[in-house]
Enzyme design. Structure first.
Site, short mmCIF file in Angstrom:
data_model
loop_
_atom_site.label_atom_id
_atom_site.label_comp_id
_atom_site.label_asym_id
_atom_site.label_seq_id
_atom_site.Cartn_x
_atom_site.Cartn_y
_atom_site.Cartn_z
N HIS A 114 -7.01 -5.77 2.48
CA HIS A 114 -5.82 -5.21 3.14
C HIS A 114 -5.21 -6.31 4.01
CE1 HIS A 114 -6.77 -0.83 2.47
NE2 HIS A 114 -7.97 -1.35 2.30
N ASP B 185 0.84 -1.19 0.00
CA ASP B 185 0.00 0.00 0.00
C ASP B 185 0.88 1.25 0.00
OD1 ASP B 185 -3.22 0.48 1.06
OD2 ASP B 185 -1.84 2.18 1.07
N ASN C 44 -12.89 -3.13 3.07
CA ASN C 44 -13.75 -1.97 3.27
C ASN C 44 -14.82 -1.91 2.18
OD1 ASN C 44 -12.21 -1.03 5.48
ND2 ASN C 44 -10.73 -0.07 4.10
N HIS D 88 -10.65 -5.39 -2.84
CA HIS D 88 -9.29 -5.68 -2.40
C HIS D 88 -9.29 -6.00 -0.92
CE1 HIS D 88 -10.04 -1.35 -2.15
NE2 HIS D 88 -9.28 -1.36 -1.05
N VAL E 2 -11.15 2.94 -3.30
CA VAL E 2 -10.91 2.39 -4.65
C VAL E 2 -11.98 1.34 -4.94
CG1 VAL E 2 -9.30 1.18 -6.16
CG2 VAL E 2 -8.41 2.80 -4.45
P1 AMP Z 1 -9.66 1.34 0.49
O1 AMP Z 1 -9.62 2.66 1.22
O2 AMP Z 1 -10.08 0.19 1.33
O3 AMP Z 1 -10.46 1.46 -0.80
O4 AMP Z 1 -8.17 1.03 0.10
C1 AMP Z 1 -7.52 1.60 -0.97
C2 AMP Z 1 -6.06 1.61 -0.64
O5 AMP Z 1 -5.34 1.75 -1.85
C3 AMP Z 1 -5.60 2.73 0.28
O6 AMP Z 1 -5.04 2.16 1.47
C4 AMP Z 1 -4.57 3.49 -0.53
O7 AMP Z 1 -3.48 3.92 0.24
C5 AMP Z 1 -4.15 2.43 -1.55
N1 AMP Z 1 -3.65 2.92 -2.81
C6 AMP Z 1 -4.22 3.83 -3.63
N2 AMP Z 1 -3.48 3.98 -4.75
C7 AMP Z 1 -2.43 3.12 -4.64
C8 AMP Z 1 -1.31 2.80 -5.47
N3 AMP Z 1 -1.13 3.39 -6.67
N4 AMP Z 1 -0.43 1.87 -5.02
C9 AMP Z 1 -0.60 1.27 -3.83
N5 AMP Z 1 -1.64 1.53 -3.01
C10 AMP Z 1 -2.53 2.45 -3.40
#
Ligand code: AMP
Length: 114
Positions: free
Chosen positions: A102, A28, A87, A100, A96
């Site tokens: 975490h 992340d 989430n 996914h 996003v």
């Molecule tokens: P969520 O908030 O559960 O949708 O998680 C999305 C996660 O994606 C967040 O923890 C961000 O820090 C991570 N994130 C967004 N863009 C990138 C990227 N390009 N590379 C790695 N992690 C990312």
């Protein structure tokens, strides 16, 4: 295309720690623990609450990939351990819209989570 699809397509860089035909795992960008990896299915659905019976194999594959990633990172023991978080929606902090998981590890994690 979601940002994660662009990572899967190698259009943008990521620190990839595991990949198989079903999923990819990368660190992340904004880590919340010493180890914070996202395990992402290559088949895209926006979020877990929208999964259907046809997604069963993909959902299982993502958890298997998470376990394999944890073993690869050396945190798959009862002493060390890790937490998986998914989430769904704004209140949960989803940012996003590409399902996914975490994988958090490397420190003692509080319960209940914030
Ligand atoms: P969520 O908030 O559960 O949708 O998680 C999305 C996660 O994606 C967040 O923890 C961000 O820090 C991570 N994130 C967004 N863009 C990138 C990227 N390009 N590379 C790695 N992690 C990312």
């Amino acid at each position: 295309m979601t940002i994660f699809e662009r990572i899967i397509a190698r259009e943008i860089p990521a620190d990839i720690v595991f990949e198989n035909e079903d999923a990819i795992a990368f660190r992340d960008l904004n880590p919340q623990a010493p180890i914070h990896v996202l395990v992402v299915p290559k088949k895209v659905i926006p979020r877990v609450g929208e999964a259907a019976a046809r997604d069963q194999a993909m959902l299982g594959a993502v958890l298997l990939a998470a376990g394999e990633t944890a073993r690869k990172l050396g945190v798959c023991s009862t002493d060390a351990g890790f937490r998986l978080v998914i989430n769904h929606g704004r209140d949960a902090g989803e940012t996003v819209p590409h399902l996914h998981v975490h994988l958090l590890a490397g420190r003692s994690l509080k319960w209940p989570p914030g």
